[in-house]
Write a protein that holds these residues in place. Structure first.
Motif, PDB file in Angstrom:
ATOM      1  N   LYS D   8       0.813  -1.122  -0.013  1.00 40.57           N
ATOM      2  CA  LYS D   8      -0.134  -0.071  -0.225  1.00 40.57           C
ATOM      3  C   LYS D   8       0.846   1.258  -0.127  1.00 40.57           C
ATOM      4  O   LYS D   8       1.977   1.406   0.687  1.00 40.57           O
ATOM      5  N   VAL D   9       0.466   2.390  -0.971  1.00 47.82           N
ATOM      6  CA  VAL D   9       1.262   3.666  -0.655  1.00 47.82           C
ATOM      7  C   VAL D   9       0.760   4.389   0.711  1.00 47.82           C
ATOM      8  O   VAL D   9      -0.236   4.504   0.819  1.00 47.82           O
ATOM      9  N   CYS D  14       5.246   9.406   0.471  1.00 42.89           N
ATOM     10  CA  CYS D  14       4.611  10.825  -0.672  1.00 42.89           C
ATOM     11  C   CYS D  14       5.343  11.955  -0.191  1.00 42.89           C
ATOM     12  O   CYS D  14       5.785  12.388   0.796  1.00 42.89           O
ATOM     13  N   ILE D  19       2.112  12.647  -4.560  1.00 46.15           N
ATOM     14  CA  ILE D  19       2.554  11.359  -5.127  1.00 46.15           C
ATOM     15  C   ILE D  19       3.714  10.680  -4.568  1.00 46.15           C
ATOM     16  O   ILE D  19       4.534  11.440  -3.760  1.00 46.15           O
ATOM     17  N   PHE D  25      10.232   4.259  -4.361  1.00 47.21           N
ATOM     18  CA  PHE D  25      10.112   3.117  -5.251  1.00 47.21           C
ATOM     19  C   PHE D  25      11.074   1.957  -5.116  1.00 47.21           C
ATOM     20  O   PHE D  25      10.925   0.713  -5.186  1.00 47.21           O
ATOM     21  N   CYS D  67       1.814   7.412  -8.375  1.00 48.90           N
ATOM     22  CA  CYS D  67       1.147   6.578  -7.410  1.00 48.90           C
ATOM     23  C   CYS D  67       0.816   7.533  -6.270  1.00 48.90           C
ATOM     24  O   CYS D  67       1.664   8.250  -6.071  1.00 48.90           O
ATOM     25  N   ARG D  68      -0.330   7.412  -5.914  1.00 54.47           N
ATOM     26  CA  ARG D  68      -0.743   8.501  -4.908  1.00 54.47           C
ATOM     27  C   ARG D  68      -1.339   7.564  -3.466  1.00 54.47           C
ATOM     28  O   ARG D  68      -1.463   6.366  -3.346  1.00 54.47           O
ATOM     29  N   ASP D  71      -2.931   4.221  -2.584  1.00 54.19           N
ATOM     30  CA  ASP D  71      -3.130   3.184  -3.830  1.00 54.19           C
ATOM     31  C   ASP D  71      -2.623   1.662  -3.462  1.00 54.19           C
ATOM     32  O   ASP D  71      -1.815   1.605  -2.632  1.00 54.19           O
ATOM     33  N   LEU D  73      -0.942  -0.941  -4.293  1.00 53.77           N
ATOM     34  CA  LEU D  73       0.073  -1.146  -5.341  1.00 53.77           C
ATOM     35  C   LEU D  73       0.549  -2.815  -5.314  1.00 53.77           C
ATOM     36  O   LEU D  73       0.441  -3.477  -3.970  1.00 53.77           O
ATOM     37  N   THR D  94       1.377  -2.663 -10.441  1.00 58.13           N
ATOM     38  CA  THR D  94       0.181  -2.200 -10.834  1.00 58.13           C
ATOM     39  C   THR D  94      -0.507  -1.968  -9.647  1.00 58.13           C
ATOM     40  O   THR D  94      -0.496  -2.334  -8.551  1.00 58.13           O
ATOM     41  N   ALA D  95      -1.624  -1.090 -10.032  1.00 54.47           N
ATOM     42  CA  ALA D  95      -2.713  -0.616  -8.950  1.00 54.47           C
ATOM     43  C   ALA D  95      -3.882  -0.251  -9.903  1.00 54.47           C
ATOM     44  O   ALA D  95      -3.905   0.131 -10.856  1.00 54.47           O
ATOM     45  N   ARG D 100       2.002   0.757 -13.193  1.00 51.50           N
ATOM     46  CA  ARG D 100       2.295   1.995 -12.557  1.00 51.50           C
ATOM     47  C   ARG D 100       3.803   2.538 -12.734  1.00 51.50           C
ATOM     48  O   ARG D 100       4.402   3.490 -13.266  1.00 51.50           O
TER      49      ARG D 100
END
Lengths: 135, 135, 135, 135
Positions: D8-9, D14, D19, D25, D67-68, D71, D73, D94-95, D100
């Motif tokens: 999870k983001v 952020c 973002i 990452f 990515c926020r 999200d 992920l 991906t999300a 992404r």
């Protein structure tokens, strides 16, 4: 006597609320202490390790005002006391003449086994000198 | 009542001394609080922002024993008190039945302007319920 | 023309193997780009946001030799090309006359909506000047 | 065969633009690889070190969509090839069914001296099994 460590608030430090993500302040405090050992005490962390170490045993921080991207912070590290194997510090960070946070923290000199060990004599001498403003 | 947050000590957390770099503990504490708001209070940080926020106003941590790569830490977050706009927490992290660190920390509910604001009624109700073990 | 960004390898950068934890290199690269925008282009990130942004669209890094605690790295950022809304950079990091890593990365100028937008004219002028060594 | 790593983001990932700050990452990618070694290959990083290591030799990432915070992920790590001492991976995140980012990265098995060394036979067997979907 204070050791001054300038740290501009960078993009990487800031969170979606536009202010410093507070765990980043602890990286700044660690960087300030590392710089003090390197520049003022001439005992850089890269020489301390791996035979010794100076881990943080406790830290207490009051966040007084938020820090924003671009703020020109200065962390002033003050040595409050030296024990057999401990070092008590107070770090106050200001920007635009405003106190942003204040940290009371204690380091411990440890050996390769992670156990507290007395400060080496020459380091004790240097630290005492720094406390008394002789260096 | 405690909210439990498991966190294995990962490679990224550790320093050249082979133990957790202490600023990483504050990321863990932040993650644990974020998970408590999301999973136990159903008020995830991504919904709190940007209209409100819950920044940390103060935090005091005692590091009791070092944490090593692979340790299976569990952070137990306990709500100690709720004020008009504050929340007082104690987080104790253990691994192998040994206390590794203990944090006393205070959050503040703020509005979009960054100023303290009262907890919304439904949140106060949920937080009180969590304190009393009703949720 | 290259923008030079010195970065000593600090304790926080290093992993249990005693070398830089590679995600930290991306923070260094980001810091170098932020410093170039601030110091060479006079368009600091804190002024770019929130109306615009310069996120990284792609990055490719070759790690040539490990970096150790205490290494005096210098990141040399070179502007390779400017497009309508993109900027292609190559960053080479050296220490002790040895190439440590080389990054090819592309930034994109975006608007508040996150969509690519043309570089403002004055910025394009400055960037072109920096490429040609006029600034 | 792919190893799936959900992430999870979180708030800590952020930046002020709301973002993910892109160096984060790379921490996620590192965590995904660490989890694959631990959970799928049963050769956890904490056992690999300090006698061996699997540093990243190169990595190339295309960021496809931002990515926020919040999200969900999922990083899917695919083993593309195994060499004498190298491992070539592709990680796609991906999300909401949207790609992404996509990373091509190469790890190298090194000995305590940091030099490439052949994968141990049992690990080569396990990795090959994972590639072929036998594990």
């Amino acid at each position: 006597m204070h050791f001054h460590f300038p740290q501009k608030v960078l993009f990487k430090h800031c969170d979606p609320a536009g202010i410093v993500f507070y765990p980043r302040f602890f990286e700044m405090i660690n960087d300030a202490v590392e710089a003090m050992f390197s520049d003022a005490l001439r005992w850089p962390f890269e020489e301390i390790h791996p035979d010794q170490g100076v881990p943080t045993a406790s830290i207490s921080v009051q966040f007084k005002a938020p820090c924003r991207h671009g703020d020109q912070l200065v962390l002033a590290v003050e040595i409050k006391a030296i024990g057999t194997s401990s070092l008590t510090l107070r770090t106050r960070a200001t920007a635009q003449d405003q106190l942003r946070f204040e940290a009371d923290h204690t380091l411990v000199c440890v050996g390769a086994d992670g156990r507290p060990t007395a400060w080496p004599d020459d380091m004790r001498h240097k630290i005492t000198g720094l406390m008394e403003g002789r260096t």
